[in-house]
Design an enzyme around this catalytic site. Structure first.
Site, PDB file in Angstrom:
ATOM      1  N   SER A  39     -16.309  28.076  13.718  1.00  0.00           N
ATOM      2  CA  SER A  39     -17.598  28.626  14.168  1.00  0.00           C
ATOM      3  C   SER A  39     -18.361  29.128  12.950  1.00  0.00           C
ATOM      4  O   SER A  39     -17.751  29.429  11.916  1.00  0.00           O
ATOM      5  CB  SER A  39     -17.351  29.801  15.119  1.00  0.00           C
ATOM      6  OG  SER A  39     -18.553  30.488  15.385  1.00  0.00           O
TER       7      SER A  39
ATOM      8  N   TYR B 285     -12.925  37.639  18.252  1.00  0.00           N
ATOM      9  CA  TYR B 285     -13.387  36.248  18.168  1.00  0.00           C
ATOM     10  C   TYR B 285     -13.665  35.860  16.713  1.00  0.00           C
ATOM     11  O   TYR B 285     -13.195  34.827  16.227  1.00  0.00           O
ATOM     12  CB  TYR B 285     -14.647  36.068  19.021  1.00  0.00           C
ATOM     13  CG  TYR B 285     -15.183  34.649  19.015  1.00  0.00           C
ATOM     14  CD1 TYR B 285     -14.613  33.672  19.827  1.00  0.00           C
ATOM     15  CD2 TYR B 285     -16.260  34.285  18.202  1.00  0.00           C
ATOM     16  CE1 TYR B 285     -15.095  32.373  19.821  1.00  0.00           C
ATOM     17  CE2 TYR B 285     -16.744  32.986  18.187  1.00  0.00           C
ATOM     18  CZ  TYR B 285     -16.160  32.034  19.012  1.00  0.00           C
ATOM     19  OH  TYR B 285     -16.642  30.742  18.993  1.00  0.00           O
TER      20      TYR B 285
ATOM     21  N   ILE C 185     -24.389  26.459  20.269  1.00  0.00           N
ATOM     22  CA  ILE C 185     -24.410  25.207  21.027  1.00  0.00           C
ATOM     23  C   ILE C 185     -24.510  25.586  22.501  1.00  0.00           C
ATOM     24  O   ILE C 185     -23.730  26.433  22.974  1.00  0.00           O
ATOM     25  CB  ILE C 185     -23.112  24.396  20.790  1.00  0.00           C
ATOM     26  CG1 ILE C 185     -22.819  24.221  19.279  1.00  0.00           C
ATOM     27  CG2 ILE C 185     -23.178  23.053  21.504  1.00  0.00           C
ATOM     28  CD1 ILE C 185     -23.814  23.415  18.495  1.00  0.00           C
TER      29      ILE C 185
HETATM   30  P1  NAP Z   1     -16.688  26.544  27.021  1.00  0.00           P
HETATM   31  O1  NAP Z   1     -17.903  25.828  27.490  1.00  0.00           O
HETATM   32  O2  NAP Z   1     -16.413  27.910  27.521  1.00  0.00           O
HETATM   33  O3  NAP Z   1     -15.411  25.616  27.268  1.00  0.00           O
HETATM   34  C1  NAP Z   1     -14.155  26.108  26.932  1.00  0.00           C
HETATM   35  C2  NAP Z   1     -13.125  25.015  27.114  1.00  0.00           C
HETATM   36  O4  NAP Z   1     -11.845  25.516  26.692  1.00  0.00           O
HETATM   37  C3  NAP Z   1     -12.970  24.581  28.551  1.00  0.00           C
HETATM   38  O5  NAP Z   1     -12.696  23.196  28.572  1.00  0.00           O
HETATM   39  C4  NAP Z   1     -11.745  25.374  29.019  1.00  0.00           C
HETATM   40  O6  NAP Z   1     -11.027  24.750  30.082  1.00  0.00           O
HETATM   41  C5  NAP Z   1     -10.923  25.357  27.754  1.00  0.00           C
HETATM   42  N1  NAP Z   1      -9.936  26.428  27.670  1.00  0.00           N
HETATM   43  C6  NAP Z   1     -10.135  27.765  27.685  1.00  0.00           C
HETATM   44  N2  NAP Z   1      -8.961  28.425  27.571  1.00  0.00           N
HETATM   45  C7  NAP Z   1      -7.989  27.474  27.509  1.00  0.00           C
HETATM   46  C8  NAP Z   1      -6.582  27.505  27.398  1.00  0.00           C
HETATM   47  N3  NAP Z   1      -5.916  28.675  27.327  1.00  0.00           N
HETATM   48  N4  NAP Z   1      -5.903  26.339  27.348  1.00  0.00           N
HETATM   49  C9  NAP Z   1      -6.559  25.150  27.412  1.00  0.00           C
HETATM   50  N5  NAP Z   1      -7.903  25.068  27.521  1.00  0.00           N
HETATM   51  C10 NAP Z   1      -8.605  26.206  27.577  1.00  0.00           C
HETATM   52  O7  NAP Z   1     -16.716  26.700  25.417  1.00  0.00           O
HETATM   53  P2  NAP Z   1     -17.479  25.868  24.279  1.00  0.00           P
HETATM   54  O8  NAP Z   1     -18.729  26.578  23.963  1.00  0.00           O
HETATM   55  O9  NAP Z   1     -17.507  24.437  24.622  1.00  0.00           O
HETATM   56  O10 NAP Z   1     -16.495  26.146  23.055  1.00  0.00           O
HETATM   57  C11 NAP Z   1     -15.552  25.194  22.599  1.00  0.00           C
HETATM   58  C12 NAP Z   1     -15.067  25.617  21.220  1.00  0.00           C
HETATM   59  O11 NAP Z   1     -16.190  25.700  20.330  1.00  0.00           O
HETATM   60  C13 NAP Z   1     -14.410  26.995  21.186  1.00  0.00           C
HETATM   61  O12 NAP Z   1     -13.331  26.991  20.275  1.00  0.00           O
HETATM   62  C14 NAP Z   1     -15.535  27.894  20.664  1.00  0.00           C
HETATM   63  O13 NAP Z   1     -15.037  29.038  20.027  1.00  0.00           O
HETATM   64  C15 NAP Z   1     -16.220  26.965  19.697  1.00  0.00           C
HETATM   65  N6  NAP Z   1     -17.612  27.322  19.386  1.00  0.00           N
HETATM   66  C16 NAP Z   1     -18.561  27.364  20.354  1.00  0.00           C
HETATM   67  C17 NAP Z   1     -19.870  27.677  19.997  1.00  0.00           C
HETATM   68  C18 NAP Z   1     -20.986  27.697  20.991  1.00  0.00           C
HETATM   69  O14 NAP Z   1     -22.096  28.135  20.625  1.00  0.00           O
HETATM   70  N7  NAP Z   1     -20.800  27.230  22.214  1.00  0.00           N
HETATM   71  C19 NAP Z   1     -20.195  27.971  18.660  1.00  0.00           C
HETATM   72  C20 NAP Z   1     -19.179  27.934  17.726  1.00  0.00           C
HETATM   73  C21 NAP Z   1     -17.895  27.597  18.087  1.00  0.00           C
HETATM   74  P3  NAP Z   1     -11.503  24.925  31.659  1.00  0.00           P
HETATM   75  O15 NAP Z   1     -12.775  24.142  31.785  1.00  0.00           O
HETATM   76  O16 NAP Z   1     -10.407  24.341  32.456  1.00  0.00           O
HETATM   77  O17 NAP Z   1     -11.707  26.381  31.873  1.00  0.00           O
END
Ligand code: NAP
Length: 255
Positions: free
Chosen positions: A144, A160, A193
């Site tokens: 991130s 985080y 994102i």
């Molecule tokens: P999201 O929309 O909340 O999706 C999270 C995903 O992780 C879902 O598929 C969820 O599964 C899965 N998950 C959560 N806990 C889990 C566990 N214990 N075991 C297996 N799967 C699990 O999040 P996102 O925004 O796409 O984020 C994805 C990654 O990108 C994360 O590592 C986050 O820190 C990173 N990130 C995000 C952003 C942003 O702005 N969105 C920015 C920087 C980094 P379910 O659907 O089954 O719940």
């Protein structure tokens, strides 16, 4: 260019958001993709259907990445079904919010267990398989812009920010150790994102507008922006790229 035909990819947290965007981008580039999820089976199955419509193989697998036994089962099942694993996208993650002085032990542990221990479990089980295959492999860890170093801090989400900083160090350290086996390890550091994880920010127009105003590209990122970066790092063309962090943030950290 960037042809992933016949590559077998595992995307953790592939049911939604960034993981979904990456899973579909990899499939569009030719890869077969296992879609891991935690609780949202319907979303995961919808991603699988989308990938199959592209003519690739796919199935969904429920596993909590913070639990070693579930990860072992998931990786073994993939190896038995498809014979090998060529690409791992360590993406499943959690955000938390709590003032530091009020953060409970449980809140701290839950974020670190998924965002750090989860990446460790999956990378280790997949690396064992990749080393045994004696073929090139790719491990891509989603960090991130909240990773620290040149990134931003995360007030109210210290757990985080800590977890994402750890993932940068994890990727760099692992890259050196796995390079002799032909396995490249890199991190992608996304900016904001639009996904469920950050809906609390993006649904607030004032917050979103001020973020966009500060971003040189003048928009929030979409999951496919991270998908394209993952396709590149997974490709043969990225053979000489390992141990690095690719920032995909619309220029946010550059200004
Ligand atoms: P999201 O929309 O909340 O999706 C999270 C995903 O992780 C879902 O598929 C969820 O599964 C899965 N998950 C959560 N806990 C889990 C566990 N214990 N075991 C297996 N799967 C699990 O999040 P996102 O925004 O796409 O984020 C994805 C990654 O990108 C994360 O590592 C986050 O820190 C990173 N990130 C995000 C952003 C942003 O702005 N969105 C920015 C920087 C980094 P379910 O659907 O089954 O719940």
């Amino acid at each position: 260019m960037f042809d992933l035909k016949n590559r077998k990819a595992l995307v953790t947290g592939g049911s939604r958001g960034i993981g979904k965007g990456i899973a579909i981008s990899l499939a569009k580039a030719g890869a077969d993709v296992v879609v891991n999820y935690y609780s949202k089976v319907e979303e995961a199955e919808a991603v699988v259907s989308e990938i199959k419509k592209l003519g690739r193989q796919s199935y969904a697998v429920k596993a909590d990445v913070s639990i070693r036994e579930e990860v072992v089962k998931m990786v073994n099942e993939m190896t038995e079904k498809w014979g090998e694993i060529n690409i791992l996208i360590n993406n499943a993650g959690l955000l938390g919010a709590a003032p530091f002085t009020e953060m409970t032990e449980e809140e701290w542990q839950r974020v670190l267990n998924v965002n750090v221990n989860g990446y460790f479990h999956v990378a280790q089980e997949v690396a064992k398989q990749m080393v045994a295959q004696k073929k090139d492999g790719r491990i891509i860890n989603i960090a991130s812009i909240a990773s620290g170093q040149i990134g931003i801090g995360t007030p109210m989400s210290v757990h985080y920010g800590t977890s994402k900083g750890a993932i940068v160090a994890f990727s760099e350290s692992l890259a050196g150790e796995l390079a002799p086996y032909g396995i490249n390890v890199n991190a992608i550091a996304p900016g904001l994102i639009e996904t469920d994880m950050v809906a609390g920010f993006t649904s607030n127009k004032t917050v979103l507008d001020s973020f966009i105003a500060r971003t040189p590209k003048k928009r929030a990122g979409q999951p496919e922006d991270i998908g394209y970066a993952a396709v590149y790092l997974a490709s043969d063309e990225a053979d000489y790229v390992t141990g690095t962090v690719l920032y995909v943030d619309g220029g946010y950290l550059a200004v």
